[in-house]
Enzyme design. Structure first.
Site, PDB file in Angstrom:
ATOM      1  N   LEU A  57      43.377  68.663  60.980  1.00 12.14           N
ATOM      2  CA  LEU A  57      43.481  70.066  61.362  1.00 12.14           C
ATOM      3  C   LEU A  57      43.283  70.129  62.869  1.00 12.14           C
ATOM      4  O   LEU A  57      42.467  69.385  63.431  1.00 12.14           O
ATOM      5  CB  LEU A  57      42.397  70.910  60.677  1.00 12.14           C
ATOM      6  CG  LEU A  57      42.498  71.090  59.156  1.00 12.14           C
ATOM      7  CD1 LEU A  57      41.320  71.939  58.660  1.00 12.14           C
ATOM      8  CD2 LEU A  57      43.811  71.737  58.746  1.00 12.14           C
ATOM      9  N   ASP A  58      44.021  71.026  63.527  1.00 11.50           N
ATOM     10  CA  ASP A  58      43.840  71.199  64.959  1.00 11.50           C
ATOM     11  C   ASP A  58      42.398  71.576  65.265  1.00 11.50           C
ATOM     12  O   ASP A  58      41.695  72.151  64.424  1.00 11.50           O
ATOM     13  CB  ASP A  58      44.768  72.301  65.493  1.00 11.50           C
ATOM     14  CG  ASP A  58      46.240  71.904  65.399  1.00 11.50           C
ATOM     15  OD1 ASP A  58      46.517  70.702  65.360  1.00 11.50           O
ATOM     16  OD2 ASP A  58      47.088  72.812  65.361  1.00 11.50           O
ATOM     17  N   ARG A  59      41.971  71.291  66.465  1.00 15.07           N
ATOM     18  CA  ARG A  59      40.595  71.575  66.868  1.00 15.07           C
ATOM     19  C   ARG A  59      40.209  73.032  66.603  1.00 15.07           C
ATOM     20  O   ARG A  59      39.114  73.316  66.115  1.00 15.07           O
ATOM     21  CB  ARG A  59      40.419  71.255  68.354  1.00 15.07           C
ATOM     22  CG  ARG A  59      39.015  71.476  68.868  1.00 15.07           C
ATOM     23  CD  ARG A  59      38.900  71.056  70.325  1.00 15.07           C
ATOM     24  NE  ARG A  59      37.500  70.815  70.667  1.00 15.07           N
ATOM     25  CZ  ARG A  59      37.105  70.010  71.639  1.00 15.07           C
ATOM     26  NH1 ARG A  59      37.982  69.342  72.353  1.00 15.07           N
ATOM     27  NH2 ARG A  59      35.817  69.857  71.905  1.00 15.07           N
ATOM     28  N   ASN A  96      51.481  71.022  64.367  1.00 16.76           N
ATOM     29  CA  ASN A  96      51.593  72.401  64.884  1.00 16.76           C
ATOM     30  C   ASN A  96      52.681  73.215  64.207  1.00 16.76           C
ATOM     31  O   ASN A  96      53.201  74.182  64.776  1.00 16.76           O
ATOM     32  CB  ASN A  96      51.834  72.405  66.396  1.00 16.76           C
ATOM     33  CG  ASN A  96      50.667  71.862  67.193  1.00 16.76           C
ATOM     34  OD1 ASN A  96      50.791  71.616  68.385  1.00 16.76           O
ATOM     35  ND2 ASN A  96      49.524  71.641  66.566  1.00 16.76           N
TER      36      ASN A  96
END
Length: 378
Positions: free
Chosen positions: A210-212, A308
């Site tokens: 998961l993105d930050r 993304n």
């Protein structure tokens, strides 16, 4: 003339007791031991004893070595023999607090204190939540001593753990894994330390990221074999990946699908290529849950899992994710990215069982739809 009194040799010196430090709450004790200067009858040390004539025909008694003294606690109280943990089998569905109240016959506050000290385990795992739901067949164990407190995890809540994998809820702002060998705090690093508390050779393997700035459910494997099983059959194993996204503006269509070919620029920004078959195919389905003039709350389902993907597709839709300046957002109402991985459902790689984990929608995502919510900040 004063006569000097000669010492009788019967004076005894009292030694100072050295208090050992004890941490009974954590289940560990540290002792400070002092070497004694000799046996208790120090005046006879090294002295040669004169033979004494036997007054009877009885055989002389054999000398018996003194028994070692038991270790002492602080305050000179002797250790008691540690009682083994008491196991109780769950025979019907129940809440942990209610189960303990039935078997311990203690007050609610006393039982909650026992839980808080880590003295209760369910299937050999320490539990502190009083409202844990129990199922028949589970074993609840109550120990006299508290468990060693495990270091707290930052930005992580473990939802499930077994011999093969760990499922967590990650908070926004925490890296899944560091891109280099930096000392950044990451979910990967913390979970590695977590599994190595039981065995220094244990490892974990990242399955997906998961993105930050994205919060929500994610999964790690405990072996390379399990990691490969999950990744090689990802599309077949994963049944659901559902996100909630707070996006800017009013999304006109109640539901829809976005399909494009994703590529990456030299600055590591993803975009949809205008040409078919140019990049990685990405498909995103969305459904509108709530909306007003400034924001829309969407349920987003991934058919593919590209880097993304949701962020790019929301920009393509003309409604970038709130707080996502990289992909066209203008508002800063949330103070974070308006994206949360709410549901993860998959086939367990070893047992074959369907596993499903669902989390609540972050409260910040619902705030813009309150009647007293202020206008969005730009």
């Amino acid at each position: 003339m004063n006569k000097r009194k000669r010492p009788t040799g019967n004076t005894s010196a009292k030694g100072k007791a050295t208090t050992g430090s004890s941490t009974a709450r954590s289940g560990r004790s540290t002792f400070t031991s002092a070497k004694s200067s000799g046996p208790s009858s120090s005046r006879n040390t090294g002295a040669t004893q004169k033979p004494i004539a036997a007054k009877s025909s009885a055989a002389p008694k054999k000398s018996v070595a003194p028994k070692p003294k038991a270790a002492k606690r602080s305050g000179n109280s002797y250790y008691r023999k540690q009682e083994p943990p008491r196991p109780y089998k769950v025979t019907e569905p129940d809440e942990l607090l209610n189960f303990l109240l039935k078997h311990l016959k203690s007050g609610r506050n006393a039982v909650k204190s026992i839980l808080g000290r880590g003295q209760v385990s369910v299937d050999q795992k320490v539990v502190t939540k009083f409202n844990l739901e129990l199922t028949p067949g589970q074993i609840v164990t109550i120990s006299k001593e508290g468990a060693v407190a495990a270091p707290s995890l930052t930005g992580i809540n473990i939802l499930h753990e077994d011999d093969d994998l760990i499922v967590i809820r990650k908070e926004a702002g925490l890296l899944s894994i560091a891109a280099d060998k930096s000392d950044d705090l990451t979910a990967y690093r913390q979970l590695t330390e977590h599994v190595r508390r039981t065995d220094a050779l244990n490892r974990i393997f990242i399955v997906h990221r998961l993105d930050r700035d994205t919060s929500g459910v994610m999964m790690f494997a405990k072996s390379e074999e399990v990691q490969q099983k999950l990744q090689e059959n990802w599309k077949e194993n994963v049944q659901e990946r559902v996100y909630v996204a707070l996006v800017e503006g009013t999304v006109a269509k109640e539901e829809g699908t976005i399909s494009s070919w994703l590529k990456e620029t030299k600055t590591l920004k993803m975009y949809s290529s205008p040409r078919p078959n140019d990049g990685q195919h990405a498909i995103t389905h969305y459904k509108r849950l709530q909306s007003n003039r400034e924001f829309s709350l969407l349920e987003v389902r991934l058919e593919t899992g590209r880097k993304n993907q949701i962020r790019v597709h929301m920009e393509d839709l003309g409604h970038p994710i709130a707080g996502d300046r990289k992909y066209g957002a203008h508002t800063r109402t949330l103070g974070r990215l308006g994206l949360h991985a709410r549901v993860l459902s998959f086939i367990h790689p070893t047992s074959g069982k369907l596993m499903r984990f669902e989390t609540d929608i972050p409260k910040q995502f619902l705030y813009p739809f309150r009647n007293d919510a202020p206008s969005a900040k730009v």
